[in-house]
Design a protein around this motif. Structure first.
Motif, PDB file in Angstrom:
ATOM      1  N   UNK A 110       0.668  -1.113   0.042  1.00  0.00           N
ATOM      2  CA  UNK A 110      -0.187  -0.027   0.216  1.00  0.00           C
ATOM      3  C   UNK A 110       0.932   1.281  -0.027  1.00  0.00           C
ATOM      4  N   UNK A 111       0.363   2.426  -0.467  1.00  0.00           N
ATOM      5  CA  UNK A 111       0.927   3.614  -0.436  1.00  0.00           C
ATOM      6  C   UNK A 111       1.257   4.105   1.014  1.00  0.00           C
ATOM      7  N   UNK A 112       2.314   4.763   0.976  1.00  0.00           N
ATOM      8  CA  UNK A 112       2.843   5.479   2.361  1.00  0.00           C
ATOM      9  C   UNK A 112       1.887   5.978   3.322  1.00  0.00           C
ATOM     10  N   UNK A 113       1.142   6.963   2.357  1.00  0.00           N
ATOM     11  CA  UNK A 113       0.119   7.725   3.290  1.00  0.00           C
ATOM     12  C   UNK A 113      -1.111   6.608   4.015  1.00  0.00           C
ATOM     13  N   UNK A 114      -1.212   5.623   3.351  1.00  0.00           N
ATOM     14  CA  UNK A 114      -2.032   4.340   3.970  1.00  0.00           C
ATOM     15  C   UNK A 114      -1.365   3.458   4.709  1.00  0.00           C
ATOM     16  N   UNK A 115      -0.250   2.802   4.402  1.00  0.00           N
ATOM     17  CA  UNK A 115       0.310   1.824   5.231  1.00  0.00           C
ATOM     18  C   UNK A 115       1.366   2.273   6.194  1.00  0.00           C
ATOM     19  N   UNK A 116       0.686   2.756   7.283  1.00  0.00           N
ATOM     20  CA  UNK A 116       1.505   3.535   8.256  1.00  0.00           C
ATOM     21  C   UNK A 116       0.575   3.596   9.551  1.00  0.00           C
ATOM     22  N   UNK A 117       0.924   3.961  10.794  1.00  0.00           N
ATOM     23  CA  UNK A 117       0.208   4.255  11.935  1.00  0.00           C
ATOM     24  C   UNK A 117      -0.053   5.766  11.759  1.00  0.00           C
ATOM     25  N   UNK A 118      -1.253   6.115  12.494  1.00  0.00           N
ATOM     26  CA  UNK A 118      -1.780   7.226  12.661  1.00  0.00           C
ATOM     27  C   UNK A 118      -0.674   8.325  13.427  1.00  0.00           C
ATOM     28  N   UNK A 119      -0.188   7.707  13.900  1.00  0.00           N
ATOM     29  CA  UNK A 119       0.977   8.749  15.110  1.00  0.00           C
ATOM     30  C   UNK A 119       2.217   9.170  14.183  1.00  0.00           C
ATOM     31  N   UNK A 120       2.364   8.897  13.040  1.00  0.00           N
ATOM     32  CA  UNK A 120       3.850   9.229  12.252  1.00  0.00           C
ATOM     33  C   UNK A 120       3.658   8.961  10.791  1.00  0.00           C
ATOM     34  N   UNK A 121       4.011   9.845   9.953  1.00  0.00           N
ATOM     35  CA  UNK A 121       4.184   9.688   8.573  1.00  0.00           C
ATOM     36  C   UNK A 121       5.604   8.875   8.238  1.00  0.00           C
ATOM     37  N   UNK A 122       5.666   8.510   7.113  1.00  0.00           N
ATOM     38  CA  UNK A 122       7.106   8.086   6.675  1.00  0.00           C
ATOM     39  C   UNK A 122       7.619   9.427   6.393  1.00  0.00           C
ATOM     40  N   UNK A 123       9.066   9.275   6.367  1.00  0.00           N
ATOM     41  CA  UNK A 123       9.673  10.464   6.221  1.00  0.00           C
ATOM     42  C   UNK A 123       9.579  10.991   4.691  1.00  0.00           C
ATOM     43  N   UNK A 124       9.401  10.130   3.672  1.00  0.00           N
ATOM     44  CA  UNK A 124       9.427  10.636   2.381  1.00  0.00           C
ATOM     45  C   UNK A 124       8.545  11.743   2.253  1.00  0.00           C
ATOM     46  N   UNK A 125       8.920  12.660   1.346  1.00  0.00           N
ATOM     47  CA  UNK A 125       7.891  13.603   0.848  1.00  0.00           C
ATOM     48  C   UNK A 125       6.891  13.169  -0.008  1.00  0.00           C
ATOM     49  N   UNK A 126       6.921  12.464  -0.980  1.00  0.00           N
ATOM     50  CA  UNK A 126       5.855  11.740  -1.447  1.00  0.00           C
ATOM     51  C   UNK A 126       5.128  10.827  -0.894  1.00  0.00           C
ATOM     52  N   UNK A 127       4.165  10.823  -0.383  1.00  0.00           N
ATOM     53  CA  UNK A 127       3.361   9.987   0.510  1.00  0.00           C
ATOM     54  C   UNK A 127       2.620   8.976  -0.428  1.00  0.00           C
ATOM     55  N   UNK A 128       2.827   9.008  -2.008  1.00  0.00           N
ATOM     56  CA  UNK A 128       2.127   7.932  -2.758  1.00  0.00           C
ATOM     57  C   UNK A 128       2.989   6.911  -3.074  1.00  0.00           C
ATOM     58  N   UNK A 129       4.374   7.092  -2.626  1.00  0.00           N
ATOM     59  CA  UNK A 129       5.266   5.938  -3.127  1.00  0.00           C
ATOM     60  C   UNK A 129       4.884   4.577  -2.271  1.00  0.00           C
ATOM     61  N   UNK A 130       5.370   3.526  -2.749  1.00  0.00           N
ATOM     62  CA  UNK A 130       5.574   2.117  -1.906  1.00  0.00           C
ATOM     63  C   UNK A 130       6.768   2.179  -1.401  1.00  0.00           C
ATOM     64  N   UNK A 131       6.649   2.222  -0.188  1.00  0.00           N
ATOM     65  CA  UNK A 131       8.086   2.209   0.506  1.00  0.00           C
ATOM     66  C   UNK A 131       8.815   0.944   0.578  1.00  0.00           C
ATOM     67  N   UNK A 132      10.182   0.803   0.326  1.00  0.00           N
ATOM     68  CA  UNK A 132      11.068  -0.526   0.429  1.00  0.00           C
ATOM     69  C   UNK A 132      10.903  -0.994   1.871  1.00  0.00           C
ATOM     70  N   UNK A 133      11.042  -2.265   1.807  1.00  0.00           N
ATOM     71  CA  UNK A 133      11.052  -3.119   3.046  1.00  0.00           C
ATOM     72  C   UNK A 133      11.881  -2.598   4.105  1.00  0.00           C
ATOM     73  N   UNK A 134      13.052  -2.292   3.764  1.00  0.00           N
ATOM     74  CA  UNK A 134      14.006  -1.666   4.836  1.00  0.00           C
ATOM     75  C   UNK A 134      13.637  -0.624   5.361  1.00  0.00           C
ATOM     76  N   UNK A 135      13.104   0.337   4.531  1.00  0.00           N
ATOM     77  CA  UNK A 135      12.699   1.731   5.080  1.00  0.00           C
ATOM     78  C   UNK A 135      11.427   1.365   5.793  1.00  0.00           C
ATOM     79  N   UNK A 136      10.596   0.121   5.648  1.00  0.00           N
ATOM     80  CA  UNK A 136       9.479   0.006   6.533  1.00  0.00           C
ATOM     81  C   UNK A 136       9.991  -0.328   7.902  1.00  0.00           C
TER      82      UNK A 136
END
Length: 419
Positions: free
Chosen positions: A57-83
């Motif tokens: 799922x894209x970064x804006x969705x596959x995360x916890x509500x308390x913190x975004x992924x650090x990437x500027x583009x929240x539509x990307x699909x995050x690599x496993x190490x970064x997850x």
């Protein structure tokens, strides 16, 4: 092992996404607790998957509500190490109590008093509650039909890392859920001759009319479906975030060069036989796909939304020869197949949990994670409360419900101790 016994209100077993979500909620409710993890935080994301894996799922969705992924583009699909890095950062941000390198060996209910005794590789704990957050992906399952052929390289998808690890020759990938499809596609793009054994599956569109399918499942209420449909307990979802996120299209994969076959039925003297169900399985996946498009169109019309039309989404390529003239058996040697990758799922292992919380198939007995054994909770399992339960954001909401139940039980216990 030491003779010291540590008292703690609640122990969470496992520091993956489920355990971390559970800890966040218990921390906010000031419940004394500890997470025990035998390896590293989010270990499965680092070492339990192939090298090129990204979140489905894209970064804006596959995360916890308390913190975004650090990437500027929240539509990307995050690599496993970064997850995995994300979960480590989450633990630090919320100061969650994790002890790594601690393996839980045995849990027994105390006799004559409340709670449980927990034996670990680093000592003994006495706790009032146990949250099993070990997830569903514990023991890779290779079916009993797997052939015993000395020069045939066979691994489960959990052990696959990249095309370079495989010997020369063709590959048979068995299982066409997210893992099987992505691995087969990667191997074919790397120049391997690949056969993909396709069973029943759901096939959602990756994007439709300007929105990702995770958004559509959300607004349509499909993430909150409360139980599996009868007969669909083992139906996989063919979806991928690879290559920027594209819809899985089996006809397109065949056109690309993948050899599609039906479900694998048996092996006999080096010959593998497949069921004549490839076309039926793909057509059923098409029906699932079109059903979601229909629901999306109805939602757009009902809400008066100005979303772009996408009529081409309903256009399919012609059925490839593998569907019109299916392969029903293959001689592995004559076909040049030197590797079989079993993308056939996992089993759970609760051998350490010696409590009355399991059915005759050793599956947890629970309602929304609340076990039939008082004080024992399960988290991170598929369909724990709804369709989204095993996804990153879904497990966070399941953990909140369980944390609330723990708080209620603590209040009852506190009253009992004060009387």
């Amino acid at each position: 092992m030491t003779d010291n016994i540590t008292d703690i209100d609640t122990l969470i077993i496992g520091a993956g996404q489920a355990g971390i979500a559970m800890s966040e909620h218990l921390t906010s409710q000031e419940v004394p607790h500890l997470i025990l993890e035998k390896k590293r935080i989010a270990e499965a994301w680092r070492s339990g998957r192939w090298d090129s894996l990204v979140a489905n799922g894209p970064a804006w969705h596959d995360r916890f509500p308390g913190m975004n992924f650090p990437q500027k583009d929240q539509n990307i699909f995050v690599p496993k190490e970064e997850v995995a890095d994300y979960f480590n950062a989450y633990v630090e941000k919320f100061n969650l109590p994790v002890q790594t390198g601690v393996e839980v060996l045995r849990v027994n209910r105390n006799l004559g008093t409340s709670g449980f005794t927990v034996e670990t590789s680093q000592g003994t704990f006495n706790t009032q509650r146990i949250v099993s957050a070990t997830g569903p992906f514990q023991i890779p399952v290779i079916p009993a039909i797997a052939p015993d052929i000395a020069d045939l390289y066979q691994i489960h998808s959990a052990k696959y890392r990249n095309p370079e690890q495989l010997p020369e020759g063709g590959v048979l990938v068995i299982g066409a859920g997210s893992s099987g499809v992505q691995i087969a596609d990667e191997l074919q793009r790397a120049g391997k001759k690949v056969y993909l054994s396709v069973g029943p599956h759901d096939r959602p569109p990756r994007h439709y009319r300007g929105r990702d399918f995770v958004w559509w499942l959300g607004v349509l209420g499909l993430w909150d479906t409360a139980a599996t449909e009868p007969g669909k307990e083992h139906v996989t979802i063919a979806v991928s975030g690879a290559h920027g996120g594209t819809t899985i299209d089996f006809r397109e994969l065949a056109q690309q060069g993948l050899n599609l076959v039906g479900r694998t039925e048996s092996f006999d003297n080096g010959v593998v036989r497949f069921r004549d169900d490839l076309t039926a399985n793909i057509y059923a996946g098409d029906d699932n796909y079109l059903s979601l498009l229909d629901q999306a169109d109805q939602y757009i019309e009902r809400n008066g939304l100005d979303f772009p039309e996408e009529p081409q989404a309903r256009e399919f390529l012609a059925d490839p020869e593998c569907m019109t003239n299916p392969i029903l058996e293959l001689d592995l040697k004559q076909s040049g197949i030197t590797t079989i990758i079993w993308a056939t799922g996992y089993a759970t292992d609760y051998s350490w949990l010696k409590v009355d919380a399991f059915d005759e198939n050793n599956q947890p007995k629970h309602h929304r994670g609340i076990s039939t054994e008082p004080g024992v909770y399960f988290l991170g399992l598929p369909w724990l409360s709804r369709r989204g339960s095993s996804f990153i954001w879904g497990v966070w909401h399941d953990a909140k419900y369980i944390a609330d139940q723990i708080l209620i039980q603590r209040q009852y216990q506190q009253y009992n101790n004060e009387v």
